[in-house]
Scaffold this motif. Structure first.
Motif, PDB file in Angstrom:
ATOM      1  N   UNK A   1      19.094   6.166  -4.004  1.00 37.93           N
ATOM      2  CA  UNK A   1      20.075   6.983  -4.732  1.00 37.93           C
ATOM      3  C   UNK A   1      20.491   6.326  -6.051  1.00 37.93           C
ATOM      4  N   UNK A   2      21.391   6.991  -6.777  1.00 36.92           N
ATOM      5  CA  UNK A   2      21.817   6.550  -8.096  1.00 36.92           C
ATOM      6  C   UNK A   2      22.539   5.202  -8.068  1.00 36.92           C
ATOM      7  N   UNK A   3      23.094   4.828  -6.926  1.00 41.60           N
ATOM      8  CA  UNK A   3      23.783   3.545  -6.793  1.00 41.60           C
ATOM      9  C   UNK A   3      22.862   2.435  -6.294  1.00 41.60           C
ATOM     10  N   UNK A   4      21.588   2.752  -6.079  1.00 42.62           N
ATOM     11  CA  UNK A   4      20.632   1.741  -5.639  1.00 42.62           C
ATOM     12  C   UNK A   4      20.566   1.556  -4.133  1.00 42.62           C
ATOM     13  N   UNK A   5      21.016   2.563  -3.377  1.00 36.30           N
ATOM     14  CA  UNK A   5      21.014   2.491  -1.913  1.00 36.30           C
ATOM     15  C   UNK A   5      19.861   3.328  -1.362  1.00 36.30           C
ATOM     16  N   UNK A   6      19.170   2.803  -0.378  1.00 40.75           N
ATOM     17  CA  UNK A   6      18.068   3.528   0.254  1.00 40.75           C
ATOM     18  C   UNK A   6      18.656   4.618   1.144  1.00 40.75           C
ATOM     19  N   UNK A   7      18.245   5.866   0.904  1.00 41.44           N
ATOM     20  CA  UNK A   7      18.780   6.989   1.673  1.00 41.44           C
ATOM     21  C   UNK A   7      17.727   7.651   2.555  1.00 41.44           C
ATOM     22  N   UNK A   8      16.457   7.356   2.319  1.00 37.24           N
ATOM     23  CA  UNK A   8      15.382   7.911   3.163  1.00 37.24           C
ATOM     24  C   UNK A   8      14.197   6.975   3.102  1.00 37.24           C
ATOM     25  N   UNK A   9      13.533   6.806   4.260  1.00 31.55           N
ATOM     26  CA  UNK A   9      12.386   5.910   4.368  1.00 31.55           C
ATOM     27  C   UNK A   9      11.412   6.558   5.328  1.00 31.55           C
ATOM     28  N   UNK A  10      10.264   6.988   4.824  1.00 32.03           N
ATOM     29  CA  UNK A  10       9.257   7.668   5.636  1.00 32.03           C
ATOM     30  C   UNK A  10       7.938   6.911   5.587  1.00 32.03           C
ATOM     31  N   UNK A  11       7.296   6.791   6.724  1.00 30.12           N
ATOM     32  CA  UNK A  11       5.966   6.204   6.792  1.00 30.12           C
ATOM     33  C   UNK A  11       5.017   7.275   7.294  1.00 30.12           C
ATOM     34  N   UNK A  12       3.866   7.384   6.635  1.00 32.07           N
ATOM     35  CA  UNK A  12       2.878   8.387   7.023  1.00 32.07           C
ATOM     36  C   UNK A  12       2.949   9.590   6.107  1.00 32.07           C
TER      37      UNK A  12
END
Length: 170
Positions: free
Chosen positions: A138-149
């Protein structure tokens, strides 16, 4: 001899695709690690230079069939979101930047790609155990989604995450 009794919940499918999100690491909600890599053409690019923008990282390689299958959907997503401040950065895992650059040019993919090199610094920092992997920051540098595949579930999860961040997608 071999005998197999499928479980009661068994169902036959036409293609193999996971039915649920499968993050490689529990990084959702945590600050994205700082990353500085060379682009495929040699410029140094850091994640911090995109602070204030939404970033979509795509960990991929030209030798990876699921990665190549996913790239047209990423191209579509890039077209739909780039004018809204979404930055798509490919993190390439090929043996050399030239291999990736050739593949991207042959297929008309025009977003910025970074080379993870032999040390695989980006893969280590983002705990990428397999590719393709997609990470929304996101705009603040936080991971909001992580998908593998790859597949519709990965693309849909990324689209939903982008929409929650205010990106308007068709």
């Amino acid at each position: 001899l071999f005998a197999y009794d499928p479980p009661r919940t068994f169902r036959e499918v036409d293609r193999l695709e996971r039915a649920f999100s499968r993050p490689a690491a529990d990084l959702n909600g945590k600050p994205a690690p700082e990353l500085s890599l060379q682009s495929l053409t040699g410029e140094t690019v850091s994640l911090s230079q995109f602070r204030g923008k939404i970033i979509l990282l795509d960990f991929w390689a030209a030798w990876c069939a699921p990665c190549r299958t996913q790239l047209p959907a990423l191209a579509r997503l890039h077209r739909e979101s780039k004018d809204q401040g979404v930055v798509l950065l490919g993190i390439n895992d090929d043996e050399s930047p030239e291999i990736a650059l050739k593949y991207l040019r042959e297929n008309g993919y025009d977003w910025q790609n970074l080379f993870d090199g032999t040390q695989k610094d980006a893969r280590a920092k983002f705990k990428v155990a397999g590719i393709p992997a997609l990470v929304v920051i996101d705009q603040q540098g936080v991971i909001v989604e992580y998908q593998v595949g790859s597949g519709e579930t990965s693309e849909q999860a990324v689209r939903v995450a982008l929409q929650k961040l205010g990106v308007k997608l068709p």
